[in-house]
Design a protein around this motif. Structure first.
Motif, PDB file in Angstrom:
ATOM      1  N   LYS A  30     -31.118  52.922 -52.085  1.00  0.00           N
ATOM      2  CA  LYS A  30     -32.436  53.343 -51.580  1.00  0.00           C
ATOM      3  C   LYS A  30     -32.463  53.283 -50.054  1.00  0.00           C
ATOM      4  CE  LYS A  30     -34.570  53.801 -55.603  1.00  0.00           C
ATOM      5  NZ  LYS A  30     -35.106  55.123 -56.065  1.00  0.00           N
ATOM      6  N   TYR A  31     -31.885  52.219 -49.493  1.00  0.00           N
ATOM      7  CA  TYR A  31     -31.857  52.061 -48.038  1.00  0.00           C
ATOM      8  C   TYR A  31     -31.090  53.203 -47.382  1.00  0.00           C
ATOM      9  CZ  TYR A  31     -30.340  50.440 -43.471  1.00  0.00           C
ATOM     10  OH  TYR A  31     -30.053  50.384 -42.131  1.00  0.00           O
ATOM     11  N   HIS A  32     -29.902  53.481 -47.886  1.00  0.00           N
ATOM     12  CA  HIS A  32     -29.055  54.522 -47.281  1.00  0.00           C
ATOM     13  C   HIS A  32     -29.638  55.919 -47.486  1.00  0.00           C
ATOM     14  CE1 HIS A  32     -25.865  51.980 -45.848  1.00  0.00           C
ATOM     15  NE2 HIS A  32     -25.707  51.412 -47.029  1.00  0.00           N
ATOM     16  N   GLU A  33     -30.488  56.067 -48.467  1.00  0.00           N
ATOM     17  CA  GLU A  33     -31.166  57.349 -48.690  1.00  0.00           C
ATOM     18  C   GLU A  33     -32.425  57.482 -47.851  1.00  0.00           C
ATOM     19  OE1 GLU A  33     -31.744  57.473 -52.905  1.00  0.00           O
ATOM     20  OE2 GLU A  33     -29.739  58.294 -53.309  1.00  0.00           O
ATOM     21  N   GLY A  34     -32.746  56.448 -47.098  1.00  0.00           N
ATOM     22  CA  GLY A  34     -33.898  56.490 -46.203  1.00  0.00           C
ATOM     23  C   GLY A  34     -35.216  56.120 -46.847  1.00  0.00           C
ATOM     24  N   GLU A  35     -35.177  55.579 -48.050  1.00  0.00           N
ATOM     25  CA  GLU A  35     -36.404  55.172 -48.731  1.00  0.00           C
ATOM     26  C   GLU A  35     -36.847  53.785 -48.260  1.00  0.00           C
ATOM     27  OE1 GLU A  35     -36.783  55.729 -52.935  1.00  0.00           O
ATOM     28  OE2 GLU A  35     -35.161  57.223 -52.989  1.00  0.00           O
ATOM     29  N   ASN A  36     -38.125  53.490 -48.448  1.00  0.00           N
ATOM     30  CA  ASN A  36     -38.650  52.170 -48.128  1.00  0.00           C
ATOM     31  C   ASN A  36     -38.348  51.245 -49.303  1.00  0.00           C
ATOM     32  OD1 ASN A  36     -40.485  49.860 -47.935  1.00  0.00           O
ATOM     33  ND2 ASN A  36     -41.410  50.962 -46.222  1.00  0.00           N
ATOM     34  N   ILE A  68     -42.033  46.530 -54.826  1.00  0.00           N
ATOM     35  CA  ILE A  68     -43.360  46.112 -55.299  1.00  0.00           C
ATOM     36  C   ILE A  68     -43.948  47.091 -56.313  1.00  0.00           C
ATOM     37  CG2 ILE A  68     -43.858  44.800 -53.198  1.00  0.00           C
ATOM     38  CD1 ILE A  68     -45.641  47.123 -52.287  1.00  0.00           C
ATOM     39  N   ASN A  69     -43.468  48.331 -56.301  1.00  0.00           N
ATOM     40  CA  ASN A  69     -43.925  49.301 -57.294  1.00  0.00           C
ATOM     41  C   ASN A  69     -43.282  49.063 -58.654  1.00  0.00           C
ATOM     42  OD1 ASN A  69     -45.630  50.689 -55.554  1.00  0.00           O
ATOM     43  ND2 ASN A  69     -44.032  52.106 -54.884  1.00  0.00           N
ATOM     44  N   ASN A  70     -42.101  48.442 -58.631  1.00  0.00           N
ATOM     45  CA  ASN A  70     -41.374  48.210 -59.875  1.00  0.00           C
ATOM     46  C   ASN A  70     -41.385  46.756 -60.326  1.00  0.00           C
ATOM     47  OD1 ASN A  70     -39.699  50.853 -60.688  1.00  0.00           O
ATOM     48  ND2 ASN A  70     -39.792  50.740 -58.445  1.00  0.00           N
ATOM     49  N   THR A 112     -44.170  44.154 -60.012  1.00  0.00           N
ATOM     50  CA  THR A 112     -45.557  43.996 -59.549  1.00  0.00           C
ATOM     51  C   THR A 112     -45.986  42.540 -59.366  1.00  0.00           C
ATOM     52  OG1 THR A 112     -46.298  44.176 -61.849  1.00  0.00           O
ATOM     53  CG2 THR A 112     -46.290  46.198 -60.533  1.00  0.00           C
ATOM     54  N   ASN A 113     -45.137  41.587 -59.743  1.00  0.00           N
ATOM     55  CA  ASN A 113     -45.479  40.172 -59.555  1.00  0.00           C
ATOM     56  C   ASN A 113     -45.259  39.703 -58.121  1.00  0.00           C
ATOM     57  OD1 ASN A 113     -46.169  39.809 -62.249  1.00  0.00           O
ATOM     58  ND2 ASN A 113     -44.097  39.211 -62.854  1.00  0.00           N
ATOM     59  N   PHE A 114     -44.681  40.572 -57.322  1.00  0.00           N
ATOM     60  CA  PHE A 114     -44.328  40.189 -55.952  1.00  0.00           C
ATOM     61  C   PHE A 114     -45.057  41.073 -54.943  1.00  0.00           C
ATOM     62  CE2 PHE A 114     -40.765  39.481 -58.834  1.00  0.00           C
ATOM     63  CZ  PHE A 114     -40.545  38.121 -58.671  1.00  0.00           C
ATOM     64  N   SER A 115     -45.441  40.471 -53.826  1.00  0.00           N
ATOM     65  CA  SER A 115     -46.111  41.224 -52.774  1.00  0.00           C
ATOM     66  C   SER A 115     -45.108  41.662 -51.724  1.00  0.00           C
ATOM     67  CB  SER A 115     -47.202  40.380 -52.118  1.00  0.00           C
ATOM     68  OG  SER A 115     -46.621  39.336 -51.349  1.00  0.00           O
ATOM     69  N   LYS A 116     -45.458  42.711 -51.001  1.00  0.00           N
ATOM     70  CA  LYS A 116     -44.589  43.207 -49.940  1.00  0.00           C
ATOM     71  C   LYS A 116     -44.404  42.162 -48.852  1.00  0.00           C
ATOM     72  CE  LYS A 116     -43.921  47.385 -47.152  1.00  0.00           C
ATOM     73  NZ  LYS A 116     -44.494  48.719 -46.819  1.00  0.00           N
ATOM     74  N   GLU A 117     -45.479  41.476 -48.488  1.00  0.00           N
ATOM     75  CA  GLU A 117     -45.402  40.464 -47.444  1.00  0.00           C
ATOM     76  C   GLU A 117     -44.501  39.308 -47.864  1.00  0.00           C
ATOM     77  OE1 GLU A 117     -45.708  38.727 -43.876  1.00  0.00           O
ATOM     78  OE2 GLU A 117     -46.378  40.747 -44.424  1.00  0.00           O
TER      79      GLU A 117
END
Length: 212
Positions: free
Chosen positions: A47-53, A59-61, A63-68
């Motif tokens: 995902k990183y090398h493809e330029g995705e966040n 966090i979309n996959n 959901t128990n974890f926050s981005k922060e």
């Protein structure tokens, strides 16, 4: 012998920033999904090398974890990293010649200090400037002028980022040296810039510094 101050950048100069990223990704993957840690780590890298966040993906996959929460883990983890080949020997040889050693690095204090501790080089430097601790980032002149001393006759600054690393050392009359990207750097190098931004010397490896 003329008194010299040899000052380095950290990320993508003494070590590869991508190694820190991989170290953090492994720790995050293990924290999120210990059972499938290796598969998740590999997917994060893709995902990183493809330029995705990567953090949005997580966090979309998961959901128990926050981005922060995950960003804090990335920034604050104690990394499994190493110096670029020959760097430890180079730094010790510079010290053995009686030259002073400095470091200027942009970033958060805990992140950069953990890198230095993991690399076991913190005690080699006479002065270390971390932007968050110092209150300004490169190319602010203050980050460089703090190294000026009456008994130093020559200054060398070795770094990699053509956007911000060399313009101020050039202005101060230092010898600016760019370590050429060998394909591992996080940021691309652009030499199609005004002369004031360009280094005076380009090297392919840090070992070339010994010849200078």
């Amino acid at each position: 012998m003329k008194a010299k101050y040899i000052i380095f950048d950290l990320d993508d100069t003494l070590m590869y920033e991508i190694d820190f990223l991989k170290s953090a990704f492994k720790e995050i993957a293990d924290f999120i999904d210990k059972k499938n840690q290796e598969e998740l780590f590999k997917l994060m890298l893709i995902k990183y090398h493809e330029g995705e966040n990567v953090f949005d993906f997580l966090i979309n996959n998961y959901t128990n974890f926050s981005k922060e929460q995950l960003l804090q883990m990335y920034r604050n983890h104690f990394p499994n990293i190493s110096l670029n080949e020959g760097t430890d020997d180079l730094l010790k040889k510079i010290k053995s010649k009686g030259y002073k050693l400095g470091l200027i690095t942009d970033g958060r204090s805990v992140t950069q200090r953990n890198k230095l501790k993991a690399l076991k080089i913190e005690d080699l430097f006479d002065k270390i400037i971390v932007s968050e601790e110092f209150g300004s980032t490169k190319p602010d002149e203050r980050n460089f002028k703090i190294f000026l001393e009456n008994d130093i006759e020559e200054y060398y600054y070795i770094a990699d980022n053509t956007k911000k690393d060399f313009v101020t050392p050039n202005k101060l009359g230092w010898t600016s040296i760019c370590l050429l990207n060998q394909g591992n750097n996080i940021h691309t190098q652009n030499f199609d810039l005004e002369q004031k931004f360009l280094p005076k010397i380009i090297i392919n490896s840090l070992s070339e510094l010994l010849k200078l």
